[in-house]
Every structure is written in structure tokens, then in C-alpha cells.
Motif scaffolding. Structure first.
Motif, short mmCIF file in Angstrom:
data_model
loop_
_atom_site.label_atom_id
_atom_site.label_comp_id
_atom_site.label_asym_id
_atom_site.label_seq_id
_atom_site.Cartn_x
_atom_site.Cartn_y
_atom_site.Cartn_z
N SER A 171 0.82 -1.21 0.00
CA SER A 171 0.00 0.00 0.00
C SER A 171 0.85 1.26 0.00
CB SER A 171 -0.94 -0.03 1.21
OG SER A 171 -0.21 -0.36 2.37
N PHE A 172 2.00 1.22 -0.62
CA PHE A 172 2.94 2.32 -0.81
C PHE A 172 3.40 2.95 0.50
CE2 PHE A 172 0.68 1.49 -4.46
CZ PHE A 172 -0.39 2.32 -4.73
N ASN A 173 2.45 3.39 1.36
CA ASN A 173 2.81 4.02 2.62
C ASN A 173 3.69 5.24 2.46
OD1 ASN A 173 1.27 2.26 4.08
ND2 ASN A 173 2.95 0.86 4.50
N LEU A 174 3.43 6.05 1.42
CA LEU A 174 4.12 7.34 1.35
C LEU A 174 3.55 8.26 2.41
CD1 LEU A 174 4.32 8.01 -2.48
CD2 LEU A 174 6.09 7.17 -0.95
N PHE A 175 4.32 9.27 2.83
CA PHE A 175 3.89 10.18 3.88
C PHE A 175 3.12 11.32 3.24
CE2 PHE A 175 6.27 7.45 6.28
CZ PHE A 175 7.63 7.54 6.12
N PRO A 176 1.80 11.38 3.45
CA PRO A 176 0.98 12.30 2.65
C PRO A 176 1.22 13.76 2.96
CG PRO A 176 -0.36 11.23 4.34
CD PRO A 176 0.98 10.60 4.39
N HIS A 177 1.79 14.08 4.10
CA HIS A 177 1.94 15.48 4.46
C HIS A 177 3.28 16.05 4.02
CE1 HIS A 177 3.83 13.07 7.54
NE2 HIS A 177 4.39 14.11 8.08
N LEU A 178 4.12 15.22 3.35
CA LEU A 178 5.42 15.69 2.86
C LEU A 178 5.45 15.60 1.35
CD1 LEU A 178 7.69 13.70 5.35
CD2 LEU A 178 6.97 16.06 5.56
N ALA A 200 8.86 16.01 -8.17
CA ALA A 200 9.54 16.11 -6.87
C ALA A 200 8.83 17.04 -5.90
CB ALA A 200 10.97 16.56 -7.09
N LYS A 201 8.23 18.13 -6.41
CA LYS A 201 7.65 19.10 -5.48
C LYS A 201 6.18 18.82 -5.20
CE LYS A 201 11.27 21.64 -4.98
NZ LYS A 201 11.95 21.76 -3.72
N LYS A 202 5.63 17.76 -5.80
CA LYS A 202 4.21 17.48 -5.58
C LYS A 202 4.03 16.64 -4.33
CE LYS A 202 2.42 17.95 -10.18
NZ LYS A 202 2.07 17.14 -11.32
N TYR A 203 2.76 16.47 -3.96
CA TYR A 203 2.42 15.65 -2.80
C TYR A 203 1.90 14.30 -3.26
CZ TYR A 203 3.00 19.61 0.31
OH TYR A 203 3.52 20.65 1.02
N PRO A 204 2.05 13.27 -2.42
CA PRO A 204 1.62 11.92 -2.85
C PRO A 204 0.18 11.89 -3.32
CG PRO A 204 2.86 11.76 -0.82
CD PRO A 204 2.72 13.22 -1.11
N ASN A 233 -11.12 27.53 10.97
CA ASN A 233 -11.15 27.58 9.50
C ASN A 233 -9.78 27.89 8.94
OD1 ASN A 233 -13.80 26.96 9.31
ND2 ASN A 233 -14.50 29.07 9.23
N TRP A 234 -9.10 28.85 9.58
CA TRP A 234 -7.75 29.20 9.12
C TRP A 234 -6.83 28.00 9.22
CZ3 TRP A 234 -3.30 28.95 12.08
CH2 TRP A 234 -2.15 29.43 11.46
N TYR A 235 -6.89 27.28 10.38
CA TYR A 235 -6.01 26.15 10.59
C TYR A 235 -6.27 25.06 9.57
CZ TYR A 235 -3.66 22.29 12.93
OH TYR A 235 -2.85 21.23 13.22
N ASN A 236 -7.56 24.76 9.34
CA ASN A 236 -7.89 23.71 8.38
C ASN A 236 -7.38 24.04 6.99
OD1 ASN A 236 -9.11 21.75 9.84
ND2 ASN A 236 -11.17 22.59 9.63
N ALA A 237 -7.57 25.29 6.56
CA ALA A 237 -7.11 25.66 5.23
C ALA A 237 -5.59 25.60 5.16
CB ALA A 237 -7.60 27.06 4.89
N HIS A 238 -4.95 25.94 6.26
CA HIS A 238 -3.50 26.04 6.28
C HIS A 238 -2.83 24.68 6.16
CE1 HIS A 238 0.28 27.91 7.24
NE2 HIS A 238 0.47 27.14 8.28
N ILE A 239 -3.39 23.65 6.83
CA ILE A 239 -2.69 22.38 6.87
C ILE A 239 -3.36 21.29 6.05
CG2 ILE A 239 -1.61 22.69 9.11
CD1 ILE A 239 -4.29 20.54 9.56
N ALA A 240 -4.34 21.66 5.22
CA ALA A 240 -5.04 20.61 4.49
C ALA A 240 -4.06 19.85 3.62
CB ALA A 240 -6.13 21.24 3.63
N LEU A 241 -4.23 18.54 3.56
CA LEU A 241 -3.38 17.72 2.72
C LEU A 241 -3.70 18.03 1.26
CD1 LEU A 241 -3.54 14.26 4.49
CD2 LEU A 241 -1.64 15.83 4.40
N VAL A 242 -2.66 18.22 0.45
CA VAL A 242 -2.88 18.57 -0.95
C VAL A 242 -3.23 17.31 -1.71
CG1 VAL A 242 -1.86 19.62 -2.96
CG2 VAL A 242 -1.25 20.44 -0.70
N GLU A 243 -4.38 17.36 -2.40
CA GLU A 243 -4.76 16.17 -3.16
C GLU A 243 -5.14 16.56 -4.57
OE1 GLU A 243 -7.76 13.95 -1.23
OE2 GLU A 243 -6.51 13.47 0.49
N ARG A 244 -5.34 15.54 -5.42
CA ARG A 244 -5.65 15.82 -6.83
C ARG A 244 -6.99 16.52 -6.95
NH1 ARG A 244 -3.55 11.47 -11.04
NH2 ARG A 244 -4.44 9.88 -9.75
#
Lengths: 261, 384, 403
Positions: free
Chosen positions: A103-110, A148-152, C392-403
Motif C-alpha cells: 500500500s505504498f505508505n508514502l507520507f501524505p503530508h510531505l 519532486a515538489k508534488k504531494y503523494p 477555519n484558518w487552521y484547516n485551510a493552512h494544513i489541508a493535505l494537498v490532493e488531486r
């Protein structure tokens, strides 16, 4: 001892101590005996594929090698050092053994780059610039330097697994373990990951791979080991194993996975 | 390949290892203790320390609550209970004698003594209503009728005036029926309100309505329930035309409905958001109007999703009924404090509060266990 | 592959045509406007009716309107306040400000203590030690199913049953527990203490700078200079040295029994103590569950990947697990902080004079119910909106970036 200690061209230096030795390893989950007297020796630069039906203990065995699971009886030696409760020995061993998960287990916040440089900076104590250069070189090798600069979360499954391979390689391990690396991927992405692993094999890495991809085994493996119900049933070269299975259990397994082949 | 099946595979003796047993001491009760209580130095130390503390506290509590407790007191010549032995045993033994003496006051308030079978039946009706609502085979439209019918029956029993039962006005009601009534009627009326507000909040093409709903929800959720109760008891009389008097119970009930409605609206909104968009799209494609789509497709699914948080909101509501003591309503908790104001029993607050705590705990724990079981069950069903 | 020429979709040379509004039932926009007018109009009518009634009733009872009462002398006795207060001189306005300060005092302290206790209990729930996880589970289950008001009354009754000052319980003859409150020794504040406190602040700032320096050294060479010993020296040893050099004054005013009560030292009133204990114990149960589910939300694979890379447990926790767990923990945690602020209004049940209690007394004395209620709601709304904004500020600030 292993049944196929042949001198293959890339294994020229077989005077070196074996990379991995499992000697009569036994493991229980409660009263369930999941590894039964497993003995296996893997030489340096050897490529071993482990296959078998689900529940056969192949993942458990491979996870015992870097002590993600602990065995209760028997000995496991990695690169000459025995695996015990000694944490310092364990740290040394884990640096030399890289693992790629299903399941890859990449660190999503990095970011991808940070995923790869985390361990070199904090474990091997590399300066940041050097670690990033190293990471970029491996990311180039797995053919995704532009991510490289993107997130998982922004990458596809196949790309994520290639990053996971690069991340493990950044620690410059001597041995790479693969725990069903393509089982969680969509079919069109399996090829890109297998190609990466083939490239890795051709560079001389010691590899132990649990997989169902028999085409990969045929192309790359020096030895195929078949496990069933916690024990090693049969092992040999891929050609011999697939074309001339000796035991009924291996015959049954092959008939189930090679339907139509 | 030959016809090798799982049954015809021969067992090859070279590859079968005799079944060994796990190392001694790793299974069974001793093995469990070693793993879970004495797994490491730290764990052993914690076990010893906690064990000691629990035994000390446990023994002194049992000694106070059971062994040295006083269960009955004699009646003095004047007919009032003589609590001298209880006073002497203060700090050593609990005085549970207050319970047999005061339980009817605490449970039913100042309801006339002869007629107390009526609120007792009402309490049973409420509990029956909860049990019936909890059973999944009753989750149909008819459940609403059962609720309305039960509430009407409760009203008839409590007020009386018909069928030969003497009339008992609301100012004499008190105790457990008030608690159950406030919570149940609160939920019953807040539920439709919350559905409307949640739908209104999600309506992107009616921005004025959306704003109204947002203001309502955020306003109510931002202030404590005590403030709302004060507002209800102090401001409602000012809102009404001169001469119209609203009963205290009704004022508190309205405050509860408004309060529960806002929190439930958020819960329902969460359910509406969790529903996949494809459901609404399929309904549109079939040509259903907004209300038909909402009533037949969206709400039935969304409401199923939110039943566990809905039960949790009800548990919170049930606990919050204890706040009405501040506006002079006699719910279960307030009756407890009233019982304590009787001179012989004045210093035994701890015993009364513990008994009340047990009653609240039984209700809330049962509901919370139900909600968790339901969450697990629905989670299993929803996973495809 | 996209070419190097610009995407024609983004150039904005043409825009969507606008359709005219038709006054007809079949135009959905018209219908939307119609319904909004109807609904808002209905609500406005109801509000107008209620306001009309209110004005008539207020006039009939000769109740003033407006906030002029804030300038009048209060005459409300207030048991404890952080700023000086004299009932015969100070105004309602000042009394209400004291109410706000009292509320903030108990709420902030409760937030800190409940977070600490809740986190410890939450981690304890996950412990491998069976006793620990069962005991913490028992605590969490029990206190969540009993109303907070009942818990407060219970603790208050317990404190009331403490002996009178003359027979007070004592810890080391320094702290005294009696039914009039908890008497603790009071430090006589000298200039040396102010200097020591300033030294503490300076030390904290320097620790922050040293940490930055350590990060830079690590990025450059890979070796990280020790941070903890330096931090201890700056934050603990440095203020102590300053204090010692300036004469090390350590005069403490001990509470002493004179007559029927204690003199000297400072008091923690029974009301404040009850409210604090009740709020902390109750809210800690919710925080414990939040922390537990936050840590469990991080999948086991993350731990394993960190282990497999050779990171030791502490590093895995700090760099990999905790950042992800905090994302799940912080939003519900802030709503628990909001609950603490709102539940502090239960002070009125045990006689602690927070803003709710003082505003209630004010509106009873002036008869101006509308203004009183409005004031209470404004105070609590301000607190909840600030917490919501932060979240709200905190949530926006640390949200995990996704597709």
C-alpha cells in the motif's frame, strides 16, 4: 541449504557471506503456527521471488527479515548480523534493508522530495543539499523527477509506488524487500513498476520479492521459492519450477494462477 | 495441467513438519497476563501502581457505600424520619435511607399521590417508544404515527380530565416525566425543523433562505443553552400580546426545540453531504421534481446515514434537560435538590446526587451502546 | 502533450451569453426570487409582530430601553474579581467586564488542564497494559453519561462537606482545605521576580533562535547540535541565576488561622474550584476520545514505513505520525474548547460569578431583559466566532494537498 546455489554471472563474488540466512524460523500468532521451520539462504546479488497462496506466510516471512514481525524460534541473520531484541543491531540492519509495501505508505503530508530525503537526513545524518541531490538522482532513475515538489495525493498509484522504491533506495540499502508491490495497482500501471524493478535487478541489487507476477519472475529471478501453509514446499529456477513442478501443491497453485498459460 | 484439486493433493511427508506447539508460557491466562499486564518494566510498574490505587479506592468506596451504609431510619414520634444515626455515620457510611423516603417525590414531583400511577405509565410509554424506535424493523413511515400517538396518549394521561381521571395541571408535574417529555418532544419537533433548515442551507439557488438558515444555526450553536433558557423564560412573555400567558414548561420546551433543531440541522446536513451526487442526478434524470426527489430518494438515504449521530444528539439533549432547574421547572435533578431541602435530609446531598447519577447513567449508557452498535452494523451494510 | 501555445479556453475572448429574466412561472430564476421574497417576507412579518408586542409590553411596564444602565452604580456584590471592584462606586459596565474576566479565567485554565488530562487519558486508552486501558475507558464512559450540572453539584456538595476552617485539612501545614475554599501560600512579588520572569521570556526567545540555528546547521552539514540541554539552560537555569544574583527573595505569605478564618495567602474559592474540576474532568473525556481516534486514524503502514526506513520510534512519532494525527485531532478539539467556554455558563448553578451570572443579576435589577440577553449572546457569540475563525484558518493552512 538452498537448492540452487548456481554461479550466475552477476553473482560472481559468492565468497561473500550470504545476504540473508533464515535458519529453522518458527512464528506463532497465539496458537496459530504461521511459519514452520522456514530455512532459506539468499546470497549477495541474488534475486529471489517468493510465491504461494494467500495465508502461506510469505509476507510474514519477508516482514520478519526487517523485524516488522518478530519470530519466536530460529535464527535470522542479515548481512552477518543476527536479528534479536537488540535495538542497536536492529537500527544497523534496517539501514541496509529497504522495503517497498503493497500500500505504498508514502507520507501524505510531505512532498515527494521530502519523503525521499527524510531518512537520509535523520538517520544517515546527511546535509540537506546532498540528500536532495541523491533523492533527485533516484527519482530520475525511476523516471519521475518532475514530480519532486508534488504531494503523494496528487500522483497516480503507479507513480506513488515508484516513489516508494526511490525512497527506499535513497538509504542505499544492500537488500531490497518487496511485499506484493503491484497487488494494489490498476492493471495499466503494473508494467511501469515492474520495469523499474527489472532495472533495479539489472544493477545488481539483492532482491527478495513476494509477488504473483510470474512473467517478472521468469525474466528476473534467479530462484523461485514456493511457500504453502507456513513452510517452504519447493524451490528452484523459474524455468524448472514453472515447467516441471515436483509437488502436487505447486501444481495446484500454478494451475490456479496460470489459467490459460 | 492434470486434474489436481485441493482434495486430491497428496500430502508429501518430506514437506510436512509435525505440528509443534507454541513456546510454553505464551498462551493461556498466564500468557495473557504476561503480554497485557507485565509486558515490559514500565507496564509492570503501571500495573502495580494502578492496581494498588484501585484497590484502595475500591475498598473505601465499598466500605462507605455498602458495608457501613444505613438503609433505613426509624420514624420519630412526630411522624418525621429520625436521621440521628445517619448524621452520626456521616463520612463513614452512606445514608441510603433517603431513597425509600423520597423516591416518589424525586421521580414524580408534586403530582397528587393517588394519581402517580399515571406519570409512571407515561415513563414506561416513553421507554417503550425509545425501544420501538430503536428496532430496525420499525423504520418505516408508520413510526411517525406511533410517535404522535404515544405523545397524545402521554398528554391525556398527564393532564387527565377525561375518562374519569381528575385534572392535574402542568405546574404540578415534575420529576422523571418532565425530563423525558422535554427530551422527547424536543427531538420530535426539532427533527422536522432541522430537516428543513438543513435543506435550506444546502439550497444554492435561494441565497436569502440559505443566509437565514446559516444565521439561525450559527446563532444558536454559539450560545450556551442556559442563555437560551433565560431568553425563553424572560423574553417570551414580552413577545406575546398583553394578557397572553405562556406556561413555563412551554417556554422551556420551545427553547429546547430551537436548541436541538440547530444541532440536528448540522447532523442532517452532514448526512446530505455524504450522499453521493449521483443519487440526485439520477433522480433529476428521471424527471422528479425537487420535493419528490428529496422526499423519495435523498432524505430516506441521508437520514439512515445520520442515525448514530442523531442518537448522540438525543443523549446530549437528555443530559441537558437537567439545566431547566434554573428557570424553575421541576425536572428529575431539580426534584433531587427539592428533596434535599427537607431539614432531616439536608446534609446527604452526596447520596442523592449519586442515585440521580445512576438513573441518568442507565439511560445514557444504554443509548450510547445502542448508537455504537448501530454504527458498526450500518458501517458493515454500507461497505459494498 | 499540451503545446507551448496558450490554451484557447483560458484566453477569455468570448463570454457566456446572458439570458433575460422572464416574468413567468416556468423560469426557474423567477421562481427562486418569488419564493425567497415570500419566505423572507414571512419571517420579517413575524419579527415585526414580535417587536411590536415587545415595545408595547415594555412601555406598559415602564421599563427603559437602551444601554444607559451601563453607567449606573451597580450595587452587586461580587465575590471574586481580577480587577478592583467596589459595589457602592463601580458601575454595571465594570461589573459586566469583571464577569467576562471571570469567565475567561476559568475557561482558559480549564482548556489547558483538560487538554493535558485528555491527551494523557487518550494515550492511556491505547496502552498495551490492560489495566490502564480499562481504567481510562471506565473513566471516559462514566463521566460522559452523567449531566455536567449534576457533576458540578456533586463536587460542590463534596467541598461543602469539608470541615470548617478551624478543623481544616492540611497538606504540609502550607495548603489548607476547608469549606470556605482552598488557602494557598502567596508569593510576595519583588522586583527580582519581575527580572527573573523577563529572563524567562528572553530565554524562551533565545531557545527559539537556537532551534532555528540548529535546523540550519543540520541542513548544511547533517549534524544537529544538541537543543535540549541548551533549552534547559536558557529557560530554567538562566532565570534562576538572575533571581539568585538579585538576592534570591523568597518571602512567602502563609495562610494563618486567626479566629474563625484564615488570614494571608490567597484563596481558591469553592465555586471556582468546583467549576474548574467539573469542566476539566468532563471535557477531558471528550478530548481523550478525540486524541485516541486521531492517533488510530494514522494507518499502521505509516508506522511501518518509518520503521523500515530506519527511523527510531521517537522520530517516527514526531515527523510522520503526529503531523497526520494532529490534522484529525485539531478540528474536533477546537469545538471542545468552544464547549468549555459555553459550559462555563453553568457557573450560575453553583454561584460562581461569571458573565452569565452577573448579567442575570443586572437584568433582574434593571428590568432590561432585552439588553441583558443581547449582551450575554454577544459575549458568547464573540468567543465562538473567534474559535471558528481560527479553526477555519487552521484547516485551510494544513489541508493535505490532493488531486
Amino acid at each position: 541449504m538452498s537448492q540452487a546455489a548456481q554461479k550466475l554471472p552477476h553473482m560472481a563474488n559468492t565468497q561473500a557471506p550470504p545476504a540473508i540466512v533464515l535458519d529453522k524460523v518458527n512464528k506463532w500468532y497465539g496458537t496459530m503456527h504461521v511459519l514452520r521451520d522456514v530455512s532459506l539462504t539468499i546470497a549477495e546479488k541474488e534475486r529471489v521471488v517468493v510465491c504461494g497462496p494467500s495465508g502461506s506466510g510469505k509476507s510474514t516471512m519477508i516482514r520478519c527479515i526487517n523485524r516488522l514481525e518478530t519470530h519466536q524460534e530460529g535464527h535470522i541473520l542479515v548481512d552477518g548480523t543476527e536479528l534479536t531484541d537488540d535495538t542497536r543491531a536492529l537500527d544497523t540492519i534496517r539501514r541496509e534493508v529497504g522495503m517497498v509495501f503493497q500500500s505504498f505508505n508514502l507520507f501524505p503530508h510531505l512532498t515527494i522530495l521530502e519523503n525521499c530525503t527524510l531518512a537520509p537526513i535523520w538517520v544517515r545524518k546527511m546535509p540537506k543539499a546532498e540528500a536532495e541531490e541523491l533523492a533527485m538522482s533516484y527519482l530520475t532513475r525511476v523516471k519521475i523527477p518532475e514530480q519532486a515538489k508534488k504531494y503523494p495525493g496528487q500522483l497516480s498509484g503507479g507513480q506513488q509506488q515508484r516513489v516508494a522504491i526511490a525512497r527506499a533506495l535513497c538509504m542505499k540499502p544492500k537488500i531490497m524487500l518487496f511485499d506484493e508491490p503491484t497487488s494494489a495497482l490498476d492493471p495499466e500501471m503494473i508494467k511501469e513498476v515492474l520495469d523499474t524493478m527489472i532495472g533495479l535487478a539489472e544493477s545488481g541489487m539483492t532482491m527478495v520479492c513476494v509477488t504473483h507476477e510470474m512473467g517478472f519472475a521468469r525474466q528476473v529471478a534467479d530462484r523461485v521459492v514456493f511457500m504453502d501453509r507456513g513452510e517452504i514446499v519447493e524451490s528452484g529456477t523459474p524455468t524448472r519450477m514453472f515447467e516441471d513442478p515436483q509437488t502436487d501443491r505447486l501444481k495446484l497453485f500454478l494451475s490456479q494462477i496460470l489459467r490459460g498459460h | 495441467m492434470s486434474q489436481t484439486t485441493i482434495d486430491t493433493v497428496a500430502v508429501d511427508p518430506r514437506y510436512t513438519v509435525a505440528r509443534e506447539s507454541p513456546p510454553a508460557g505464551s498462551t493461556g491466562p498466564w500468557g495473557w497476563a504476561r503480554a497485557n499486564l507485565f509486558g515490559s518494566w514500565w507496564s509492570t510498574a503501571v500495573t502495580l501502581l494502578l492496581g494498588y490505587v484501585i484497590l484502595r479506592i475500591g475498598f473505601s468506596f465499598i466500605s462507605w457505600a455498602v458495608i457501613h451504609a444505613i438503609w433505613t431510619v426509624p420514624t420519630s414520634p412526630q411522624g418525621t424520619p429520625d436521621t440521628a444515626i445517619c448524621q452520626n455515620a456521616k463520612g463513614i457510611g452512606a445514608c441510603w435511607a433517603i431513597i425509600p423516603d423520597k423516591y416518589r417525590l424525586i421521580l414524580f414531583g408534586r403530582y397528587p399521590y393517588q394519581e402517580q400511577w399515571r406519570p409512571a405509565i407515561c415513563c414506561l410509554l416513553f421507554i417503550g417508544l425509545y425501544v420501538v424506535s430503536a428496532m430496525r424493523r420499525f423504520w418505516r413511515k408508520e413510526l411517525a404515527l406511533i410517535w404522535i400517538g404515544t405523545l397524545i396518549l402521554v398528554g391525556v394521561l398527564m393532564w387527565g380530565g377525561v375518562l374519569g381521571m381528575p385534572l392535574v395541571t402542568e405546574d404540578q408535574w415534575g420529576g422523571l416525566p418532565i425530563t423525558l417529555m422535554l427530551a422527547t418532544i424536543g427531538l420530535a419537533c426539532a427533527f422536522p425543523l432541522s430537516v428543513l433548515v438543513a435543506l435550506g442551507r444546502r439550497s444554492t439557488n435561494l441565497p436569502a433562505v440559505k443566509m437565514l438558515c446559516v444565521v439561525y444555526v450559527e446563532l444558536i450553536r454559539g450560545v450556551p443553552l442556559v442563555a437560551l433558557l433565560f431568553m425563553a423564560s424572560v423574553m417570551f412573555p414580552l413577545f406575546m400580546p398583553a394578557g397572553v400567558n405562556i406556561d413555563k414548561l412551554l417556554r422551556a420546551q420551545v427553547a429546547f426545540i430551537l436548541f436541538t433543531g440547530a444541532y440536528l440541522a448540522e447532523v442532517v446536513r452532514g448526512g446530505l453531504q455524504a450522499l453521493p451526487k449521483g443519487q440526485a442526478e439520477a433522480a433529476d434524470a428521471l424527471g422528479l421534481s425537487y420535493w419528490k426527489k428529496t422526499g423519495f430518494i435523498i432524505l430516506p438515504q441521508a437520514l439512515r446515514l445520520v442515525i448514530p449521530p442523531l442518537v448522540n444528539t438525543f443523549i446530549g439533549s437528555f443530559k441537558d434537560t437537567s439545566l431547566v432547574l434554573i428557570v424553575g421547572l421541576f425536572d428529575l435533578l431539580n426534584m433531587g435538590t427539592v428533596a434535599l431541602s427537607d431539614p432531616p435530609w439536608q446534609s446527604f446531598a452526596t447520596e442523592v446526587y449519586l442515585a440521580l447519577a445512576v438513573i441518568y447513567f442507565v439511560f445514557c449508557f444504554a443509548m450510547s451502546k445502542y448508537s455504537r452498535g448501530l454504527e458498526r452494523e450500518l458501517g458493515r451494510a454500507n461497505r459494498r | 502533450m499540451s503545446g507551448t501555445t496558450a490554451d484557447p479556453r483560458m484566453l477569455g475572448k468570448r463570454s457566456a451569453p446572458k439570458k433575460a429574466l422572464r416574468i413567468s412561472w416556468s423560469d426557474p430564476r423567477f421562481r427562486a426570487i418569488f419564493w425567497q421574497v415570500v419566505i423572507v417576507g414571512f419571517v420579517a412579518l413575524v419579527v415585526w409582530y414580535l417587536v411590536g408586542n415587545t415595545n408595547r409590553n415594555l412601555a406598559a411596564r415602564h421599563i427603559a430601553t437602551g444601554f444607559a444602565f451601563l453607567g449606573r452604580v451597580a450595587g452587586i456584590p461580587i465575590g471574586e474579581s481580577l480587577i478592583s471592584y467596589d459595589p457602592s462606586v463601580d458601575t454595571f459596565g465594570r461589573a459586566l467586564v469583571i464577569g467576562i474576566l471571570n469567565t475567561l479565567k476559568v475557561a482558559l485554565l480549564a482548556v489547558v488542564l483538560a487538554t493535558i488530562l485528555g491527551t494523557l487519558v487518550g494515550i492511556g486508552r491505547l496502552s498495551k497494559n490492560w489495566l490502564m486501558s480499562k481504567i481510562t475507558g471506565f473513566y471516559v464512559e462514566t463521566l460522559r453519561d452523567v449531566p455536567l450540572v449534576l457533576q458540578l453539584l456533586f463536587w460542590y456538595a463534596l467541598i461543602e462537606s469539608l470541615p470548617a476552617p478551624r478543623q481544616a485539612l492540611t497538606i504540609g501545614h502550607v495548603i489548607f482545605l476547608c469549606n470556605r475554599g482552598i488557602r494557598v501560600p502567596d508569593l510576595v512579588w519583588q522586583p527580582a521576580h519581575t527580572w527573573a520572569f523577563l529572563a524567562f521570556l528572553v530565554g524562551a526567545a533565545c531557545t527559539f533562535l537556537w532551534n532555528r540555528h540548529a535546523n540550519q546547521r543540520q541542513a548544511a552539514t547533517g549534524q544537529r547540535p544538541a537543543v535540549w540541554p541548551v533549552a534547559l539552560a536558557l529557560v530554567v537555569a538562566f532565570p534562576l541565576v538572575v533571581w539568585a544574583v538579585l538576592g534570591a527573595p523568597a518571602d512567602v505569605e502563609l495562610p494563618v488561622l486567626r479566629g474563625f478564618n484564615f488570614q494571608g495567602g490567597s484563596t481558591i474559592s469553592p465555586e471556582f474550584f468546583t467549576l474548574l474540576i467539573g469542566l476539566v474532568l468532563y471535557t477531558a473525556t471528550y478530548i481523550a476520545e478525540i486524541v485516541r481516534s486521531g492517533i488510530q486514524a494514522v494507518s499502521l503502514g505509516q508506522w511501518e514505513a518509518g520503521d523500515a526506513l530506519g527511523l527510531h520510534r521517537g522520530a517516527v512519532l514526531r515527523r510522520i505520525v503526529l503531523p497526520q494525527a494532529l490534522r484529525v485531532i485539531v478540528p474536533p478539539m477546537t469545538s471542545q474548547y468552544l464547549n468549555i467556554a459555553k459550559n462555563s455558563s453553568l457557573a450560575i448553578y453553583i454561584g460562581y460569578q461569571d458573565v452569565m451570572s452577573i448579567a442575570n443579576t443586572t437584568l433582574n435589577q434593571t428590568g432590561q431583559a432585552i439588553e441583558g440577553i443581547a449582551y450575554i449572546m454577544a459575549v458568547y457569540l464573540t468567543i465562538s466566532l473567534s474559535i471558528s475563525l481560527f479553526m477555519n484558518w487552521y484547516n485551510a493552512h494544513i489541508a493535505l494537498v490532493e488531486r
